[in-house]
Design an enzyme around this catalytic site. Structure first.
Site, mmCIF file in Angstrom:
data_model
loop_
_atom_site.group_PDB
_atom_site.id
_atom_site.type_symbol
_atom_site.label_atom_id
_atom_site.label_comp_id
_atom_site.label_asym_id
_atom_site.label_seq_id
_atom_site.Cartn_x
_atom_site.Cartn_y
_atom_site.Cartn_z
ATOM 1 N N GLU A 1 66.192 -21.230 -1.466
ATOM 2 C CA GLU A 1 67.294 -21.744 -0.854
ATOM 3 C C GLU A 1 68.519 -20.623 -0.628
ATOM 4 O OE1 GLU A 1 65.737 -23.368 -2.895
ATOM 5 O OE2 GLU A 1 65.430 -25.366 -2.540
ATOM 6 N N GLU B 1 61.091 -28.598 -6.053
ATOM 7 C CA GLU B 1 61.931 -29.548 -6.750
ATOM 8 C C GLU B 1 61.478 -31.102 -6.896
ATOM 9 O OE1 GLU B 1 65.525 -28.834 -4.095
ATOM 10 O OE2 GLU B 1 66.475 -28.664 -5.840
ATOM 11 N N GLY C 1 62.954 -27.611 -1.853
ATOM 12 C CA GLY C 1 62.731 -29.252 -1.998
ATOM 13 C C GLY C 1 61.258 -29.505 -2.465
ATOM 14 N N ALA D 1 63.003 -28.898 2.023
ATOM 15 C CA ALA D 1 63.620 -29.727 3.107
ATOM 16 C C ALA D 1 63.394 -29.405 4.445
ATOM 17 C CB ALA D 1 65.161 -29.763 2.519
#
Ligand code: 3HC
Ligand code: NAI
Length: 687
Positions: free
Chosen positions: A124, A104, A101, A62
């Protein structure tokens, strides 16, 4: 499409995202993904899709700078729905690092292929977060709950070969041929009519642990110490429990709740501050990015004591040959013996092979006498902390080192300009201040003298990264950044016990704040003879040393220790403290509260930090945070002293400093910069 390109090759749709520097999943990238997956879903000429990135890496996760702000559509979940629920197989083609992310997203794809140099992972936790894009629900479905706990709570990236073994990726591509191999992989899937493998549908790895509460309880117990004070690990454990116990969609809802709790927590805000702070340190405003660094192919270290040995190991680890200089054969043998032992211990723990130990040892060239350093590109002096000795060493270096060689001192406190002054090349001299143990601690203070050249500074800042350090640039003053600001903390700890607060109360307050241990436990661990050297005035430390209470090694210092090194408050130490207080005529103010102890010790650091900033010793407040976190293990989830000061509120800190000044005088006089910021609504983080 702004953030990438689309093309079709022999029935395979290729989406190439290109969003420098690290393809973070910013709103622009999410839009590009959304748009291109929708187009390929509707395009009948496309039978399978390869998702690949341009530049140095697959998606790095992210966009961290978007956290704490409202999320702009589309979110990752929307992108996921098109990919994962689509009818065409999607293959993630991974190079560089697929993190957070980014990984992911790869888990939402039906298959994953990576080059051998790639790494994948869910880091994270290091930002005080949990993987909020389904990672806590999908990873356990591939690797099982036990491995997922280690991977997600640990947060370290997993190299491709290991990832393949664990099932985190499905295939390895040839290095440099990722797209070709990903396309071939896609054809293979189509030819063999392989099913659309959705990670969310897998239960085989999580079902066996249903109802196994002990698995999680055991993990909590074993990692309690490392997780103390952090919020994210507990939420991650809960999310993985949900992956085991709940159906996928309910698990995703639980993950979202747990993520939400973290993203607005002060701990995560602090850890995100730290993420950017660590990357900011290398930026030197008055140093053009184009400044050419000097090539460092060989190094010399003078002094094979506590620091010299550790410093040398940094070079050996990076494959750089080191000439290690000592005064006597005995000191040289001892120093090299310690280095060997350190490596052998690492090998015993399985983190190095016996062959690697030997490879590193062959890179050391032992020498008696500085003359052996004539060819070194960089020399670091780590001899006794005495100006006369340092000057003697630098005078000799000036005479024998080749022109252009960088001459560095590891001094903790001494004036680099005075040292540089004995050479005819002050532009080549600087401080390279390592922290003990020098092969472990990640901080490297780079101390620029008044005449240090831009090339030498640029080299040090770049070179620090080569040896795995985080460079923080400082100007010359007594103690530079970390020792200077944290020196105030030690001074106040010493002062407060003379006024009637027990060492145990001080240590408890500091431990509860988040440090691994308080100042007195730390002193006992390191040894009072080591930390107390060089003082003539009567001090508690001096008196303890004269009573042979050197710390843990003598079963007593500020505390008494049993055979298991368990500390108990010491009546002998208490008597010594009371004696010294009486001798100095210090009034007993009784035991202080934790809050008072924290203000006294840590606000003193903030105040000194403000002075260091005001004097231009540090470039920016966040550099002071990095120095304290990496040099003194200041708890990262407070963000460091200056970030923490902002969170407490500068007016509140100023008011308290004024109160303390009224009682204790000068030591607490508020720094001008702090006063200015507090009075004008400023902050250290915002400038
Ligand atoms: N978001 C925003 N900016 C990022 C970023 C991210 N995820 N990752 C890196 N950057 C920026 C850095 O701040 C730096 O900016 P600068 O050049 O202006 O200083 C630039 O990208 C380059 O970064 P590095 O200097 O760190 O480059 P390296 O090549 O040394 O390392 C990396 C690359 C390994 C990808 C490293 O940057 C990294 O570890 N990034 C963070 C990865 C991460 O933690 N991802 C998880 C994010 S949280 C998440 O995904 C939540 C999700 O579950 C919902
Ligand atoms: P140390 O006493 O362990 O080692 C110093 C070594 O230098 C000794 O082995 C000595 O024989 C050798 N030496 C002295 N003069 C020499 C000369 N002229 N030529 C060759 N070798 C010589 O000391 P330590 O702790 O390693 O400190 C070294 C320097 O590092 C000091 O300046 C100190 O302030 C600094 N430093 C120390 C830290 C620590 O935690 N110990 C942390 C950061 C910096």
């Amino acid at each position: 499409m702004k953030a990438g390109t689309m093309n079709v090759e022999s029935g395979i749709g290729i989406i190439t995202i290109d969003s420098p520097p690290v393809n973070a999943l910013s709103v622009g990238v999410r839009r590009a993904l959304d748009e291109s997956f929708k187009k390929f879903a509707a395009d009948e000429s496309v039978n399978a899709i390869v998702l690949i990135c341009a530049g140095r890496t697959f998606f790095a996760g992210a966009d961290i700078s978007e956290f704490g702000k409202p999320m702009e559509e589309p979110n990752l979940q929307a992108v996921n729905d098109i990919m994962e629920n689509g009818q065409k197989p999607v293959i993630a083609a991974i190079h560089g690092t697929a993190l957070g992310g980014g990984y992911e997203l790869a888990l939402m794809c039906h298959y994953r292929i990576a080059v051998p140099s790639a790494k994948v992972g869910l880091p994270e936790v290091k930002l005080g977060l949990l993987p909020g894009g389904g990672g806590t629900q999908r990873l356990p479905r591939i690797v099982g709950a036990a491995a997922a706990l280690n991977i997600i709570v640990g947060g370290d990236p997993v190299p491709a070969a290991k990832a393949l073994e664990l099932g985190m990726i499905d295939a390895l591509a040839e290095e440099g041929c990722l797209l070709r191999d990903a396309i071939a992989f896609a054809h293979n899937i189509l030819n063999e009519n392989k099913p659309l493998a959705r990670v969310r549908d897998r239960q085989d790895k999580v079902d066996p642990d249903k109802g196994n509460a002990e698995l999680f309880a055991d993990f909590r117990r074993k990692n309690a110490r490392a997780m103390r004070g952090f919020k994210a690990p507990e939420n991650i454990i809960k999310a993985i429990e949900a992956a085991v116990e709940l159906p996928f969609d309910k698990g995703i809802t639980r993950e979202a709740e747990l993520f939400h709790e973290l993203v607005y927590s002060p701990e995560s805000a602090a850890q995100r501050h730290y993420f950017f702070a660590e990357r900011e340190t290398a930026k030197v405003p008055d140093l053009p990015r184009t400044t050419p660094p000097i090539d460092v192919k060989t190094a010399g270290v003078i002094g094979a004591g506590t620091m010299g040995g550790g410093i040398a190991m940094n070079f050996l680890n990076a494959g750089i040959p080191v000439t290690l200089v000592e005064m006597s054969q005995e000191a040289l043998d001892r120093g090299i013996g310690v280095i060997r032992k350190n490596y052998e211990n690492t090998a015993k723990k399985g983190r190095m092979t016996a062959e690697q130990v030997e490879q590193r040892m062959t890179l050391i060239r032992p020498a008696l006498g500085i003359d052996a350093l004539g060819d070194a590109d960089l020399v670091i002096e780590a001899v006794f902390e005495e100006m006369a000795i340092k000057k003697d060493v630098f005078g000799k270096l000036d005479a024998i080192c080749k022109s252009g060689a960088i001459l560095a001192s590891n001094t903790s406190f001494l004036d680099i300009d005075e040292i540089a002054g004995v050479t005819a090349r002050p532009e080549s001299v600087l401080g390279l201040h390592f922290f003990s143990p020098a092969n472990v601690m990640r901080l490297l203070e780079v101390v620029r003298g008044a005449k240090t050249s831009p090339e030498v500074i640029a080299t040090a800042m770049k070179f620090a990264k080569t040896i795995g350090k985080v460079p923080v640039l400082a100007r010359v003053c007594h103690g530079f950044i970390a020792n200077r600001v944290m020196g105030c903390y030690m001074d106040q700890a010493d002062a407060i016990i003379l006024e009637g607060t027990s060492p145990a109360a001080v240590d408890k307050a500091i431990y509860d704040y988040g440090f691994a241990m308080g100042p007195f436990q730390m002193t006992d661990l390191v040894g009072l003879d080591v930390l107390g050297r060089g003082s003539n005035a009567r001090t508690v430390r001096g008196d303890l040393v004269s009573h042979d209470r050197l710390g843990q090694k003598k079963n007593g210092g500020f505390y008494d220790y049993d055979e298991n090194r368990k500390p108990t408050p010491s009546t002998i130490a208490a008597t010594i403290i009371a004696d010294v207080a009486r001798f100095k005529g210090i009034e007993n103010r009784g035991e202080q509260t934790s809050e008072e102890i924290i203000a006294r010790l840590l606000y003193a650091v903030i105040n000194e930090g403000a002075k260091v900033l005001g004097e231009g010793i540090a470039i920016r407040a966040s550099d002071i945070d990095v120095a304290c976190i990496l040099g003194y293990n200041w708890p990262v989830y407070t963000g460091g002293p200056m970030f923490w000061a902002d969170s407490v509120g500068l007016p509140r800190i100023l008011a308290k400093l004024k109160d303390l000044e009224a009682v204790y005088g000068q030591a607490f006089r508020p720094a001008r910069l702090l006063e200015e910021k507090a009075n004008t609504g400023g902050s250290f983080a915002r400038g």
